[in-house]
Write a protein that holds these residues in place. Sequence first.
Motif, PDB file in Angstrom:
ATOM      1  N   VAL A 276     -37.201   0.422 -19.588  1.00 25.09           N
ATOM      2  CA  VAL A 276     -36.328   0.499 -19.160  1.00 25.09           C
ATOM      3  C   VAL A 276     -34.410  -0.203 -19.544  1.00 25.09           C
ATOM      4  N   ILE A 277     -33.887   0.383 -19.686  1.00 24.06           N
ATOM      5  CA  ILE A 277     -32.750   0.431 -20.613  1.00 24.06           C
ATOM      6  C   ILE A 277     -31.063   0.133 -19.719  1.00 24.06           C
ATOM      7  N   PRO A 278     -30.845  -0.378 -18.613  1.00 24.54           N
ATOM      8  CA  PRO A 278     -29.767  -0.854 -18.195  1.00 24.54           C
ATOM      9  C   PRO A 278     -28.647  -0.427 -18.822  1.00 24.54           C
ATOM     10  N   ILE A 279     -27.544   0.657 -18.231  1.00 24.38           N
ATOM     11  CA  ILE A 279     -26.465   1.255 -19.080  1.00 24.38           C
ATOM     12  C   ILE A 279     -25.105   1.386 -17.930  1.00 24.38           C
ATOM     13  N   HIS A 280     -24.149   1.195 -18.109  1.00 20.55           N
ATOM     14  CA  HIS A 280     -22.942   1.730 -17.202  1.00 20.55           C
ATOM     15  C   HIS A 280     -23.096   0.407 -16.111  1.00 20.55           C
ATOM     16  N   TRP A 281     -22.762  -1.075 -16.812  1.00 25.14           N
ATOM     17  CA  TRP A 281     -23.488  -2.053 -16.323  1.00 25.14           C
ATOM     18  C   TRP A 281     -21.652  -2.479 -16.488  1.00 25.14           C
ATOM     19  N   ASP A 282     -21.147  -2.356 -18.153  1.00 28.13           N
ATOM     20  CA  ASP A 282     -19.806  -3.056 -18.288  1.00 28.13           C
ATOM     21  C   ASP A 282     -18.911  -3.363 -18.152  1.00 28.13           C
ATOM     22  N   ASP A 283     -17.225  -4.018 -18.220  1.00 23.67           N
ATOM     23  CA  ASP A 283     -16.397  -3.585 -17.469  1.00 23.67           C
ATOM     24  C   ASP A 283     -15.565  -2.635 -18.644  1.00 23.67           C
ATOM     25  N   PHE A 284     -14.888  -1.370 -18.484  1.00 28.73           N
ATOM     26  CA  PHE A 284     -14.886   0.012 -18.808  1.00 28.73           C
ATOM     27  C   PHE A 284     -13.051  -0.498 -18.882  1.00 28.73           C
ATOM     28  N   TRP A 285     -12.989  -1.497 -18.484  1.00 27.87           N
ATOM     29  CA  TRP A 285     -10.889  -1.540 -18.301  1.00 27.87           C
ATOM     30  C   TRP A 285     -10.741  -2.547 -19.626  1.00 27.87           C
ATOM     31  N   GLN A 286     -11.753  -2.428 -20.367  1.00 27.79           N
ATOM     32  CA  GLN A 286     -11.925  -3.384 -21.351  1.00 27.79           C
ATOM     33  C   GLN A 286     -12.208  -2.596 -22.736  1.00 27.79           C
ATOM     34  N   PRO A 287     -11.501  -3.169 -24.056  1.00 27.40           N
ATOM     35  CA  PRO A 287     -12.180  -2.251 -24.525  1.00 27.40           C
ATOM     36  C   PRO A 287     -13.188  -3.261 -25.466  1.00 27.40           C
ATOM     37  N   LEU A 288     -13.588  -1.806 -26.890  1.00 31.36           N
ATOM     38  CA  LEU A 288     -15.310  -2.296 -26.290  1.00 31.36           C
ATOM     39  C   LEU A 288     -15.019  -2.742 -27.705  1.00 31.36           C
ATOM     40  N   PRO A 289     -16.130  -4.573 -27.951  1.00 30.00           N
ATOM     41  CA  PRO A 289     -15.648  -5.418 -29.790  1.00 30.00           C
ATOM     42  C   PRO A 289     -16.240  -4.526 -30.490  1.00 30.00           C
ATOM     43  N   ASP A 290     -15.852  -4.506 -31.715  1.00 35.02           N
ATOM     44  CA  ASP A 290     -16.088  -4.095 -32.974  1.00 35.02           C
ATOM     45  C   ASP A 290     -17.391  -3.958 -33.207  1.00 35.02           C
ATOM     46  N   GLY A 291     -18.287  -6.139 -33.072  1.00 39.39           N
ATOM     47  CA  GLY A 291     -19.047  -5.522 -34.276  1.00 39.39           C
ATOM     48  C   GLY A 291     -20.413  -5.266 -32.894  1.00 39.39           C
ATOM     49  N   ALA A 292     -21.166  -5.955 -33.420  1.00 41.79           N
ATOM     50  CA  ALA A 292     -22.868  -5.937 -32.519  1.00 41.79           C
ATOM     51  C   ALA A 292     -22.555  -6.421 -31.535  1.00 41.79           C
ATOM     52  N   THR A 293     -21.386  -7.300 -30.553  1.00 45.27           N
ATOM     53  CA  THR A 293     -21.601  -8.302 -29.665  1.00 45.27           C
ATOM     54  C   THR A 293     -21.517  -6.899 -28.431  1.00 45.27           C
ATOM     55  N   GLN A 294     -22.295  -7.806 -27.284  1.00 47.60           N
ATOM     56  CA  GLN A 294     -22.855  -6.958 -25.982  1.00 47.60           C
ATOM     57  C   GLN A 294     -21.140  -6.787 -25.706  1.00 47.60           C
ATOM     58  N   PRO A 295     -20.655  -6.110 -24.579  1.00 50.61           N
ATOM     59  CA  PRO A 295     -19.615  -5.812 -23.958  1.00 50.61           C
ATOM     60  C   PRO A 295     -19.723  -6.848 -23.005  1.00 50.61           C
ATOM     61  N   LEU A 296     -18.280  -6.947 -22.097  1.00 53.13           N
ATOM     62  CA  LEU A 296     -18.159  -7.849 -20.841  1.00 53.13           C
ATOM     63  C   LEU A 296     -18.833  -7.355 -19.799  1.00 53.13           C
ATOM     64  N   ALA A 297     -19.262  -8.106 -18.898  1.00 56.57           N
ATOM     65  CA  ALA A 297     -20.539  -7.220 -18.159  1.00 56.57           C
ATOM     66  C   ALA A 297     -18.891  -7.114 -17.013  1.00 56.57           C
ATOM     67  N   MET A 298     -18.994  -6.525 -16.146  1.00 57.12           N
ATOM     68  CA  MET A 298     -17.429  -6.188 -14.827  1.00 57.12           C
ATOM     69  C   MET A 298     -17.294  -7.263 -14.156  1.00 57.12           C
ATOM     70  N   PRO A 299     -16.182  -7.474 -13.926  1.00 59.42           N
ATOM     71  CA  PRO A 299     -16.196  -9.066 -13.030  1.00 59.42           C
ATOM     72  C   PRO A 299     -17.334  -8.928 -12.104  1.00 59.42           C
TER      73      PRO A 299
END
Length: 340
Positions: A276-299
């Motif tokens: 199981v791989i979760p998706i659609h959990w990140d804060d899509f009002w914030q830009p994605l980081p350029d590197g391999a860092t995970q995106p910010l989670a939703m507030p």
Amino acid sequence: MSRTIARLRRFALLLALLLIAAALFLAVQMQRRPALAGLNDLVLPVAPPQTGELRVRFAGVSTLLFDDGETAWLTDGFFSRPPLSALLGKIAPDVPRVDAGLKALGIKKLAAVVPLHSHYDHAMDSPLIARRTGALLVGSPSTLNLGRGAGLDATQMREVKSGDSLQLGRFKISFIASRHSPTLWSDGNGHEDIEAPLSAPAAASAWREGTVWSLLVEHEGQRILVQGSAGFVPDAMKGRPADVVFLGVGTLGQKDQAYRDAYWRETVQLSGARRVIPIHWDDFWQPLPDGATQPLAMPYLIDDFGSTLSDLQARAKAEQRELKLAPLWQPFNPYPKARP
């Protein structure tokens, strides 16, 4: 008269102070979010592309690139990620961000782009991506009205309905009608369609839901379920096995235990997936980081991915399934290792 004016002034001042306090409270709360540090052991390792072998890349929300070295296709392709403040007006694809996203994923040509439904955080950039890459825009009548509004030719669009399948090279994609996660804006039962060609810029609400898809992706005898939204139709996955589930979990952190039980049962247990791989959990009002860092989670004000992740980990462990996170931008092998 002077007393009335003085009272009105005091009232106006009090109202202004209350509005300022409310704005400050919201600003602070929108910065409070789950910390994802220490989760490196959950992130799947990078697997270099290899012709004939399936690799997937994740680019936030439910944007997934499927590529076997011969055929590549994309779900959603949402790269613009306008800030929350922009939703007070009209929004449109951010062309430089879309081009940068395609470059980061190494995309030059696509066989298809498939929005999982037609809300802006899934489908707004899809017609532009189809134009950039020569891809078919595939989806419901609502999705095709986005293509028409962007000036795509009819030959570059394909309408599908529940039960249809699409062959792309060695990929077979089956379309199964699902439901949106219940939210303040969608009850998860009915849906609204985009009934006429929609051209950007437009209000975010103009990107109406349309049909919500579960995708069953078959490739060389293995199957992957892509569940873009945390909603479900009971028994929809019955008799449709999958090895892997990309599990949309947006707003799942705000659902009660009964809903989480039902969602897990209808997606993971019915499909029999071992990973199981979760998706659609990140804060899509914030830009994605350029590197391999995970995106910010939703507030926390919107969702609680920390709670969701803990819940999913416990369920996976109890049933001897794998719970993994996708690396950002990088190719990975979606399949679990064969059991001895």
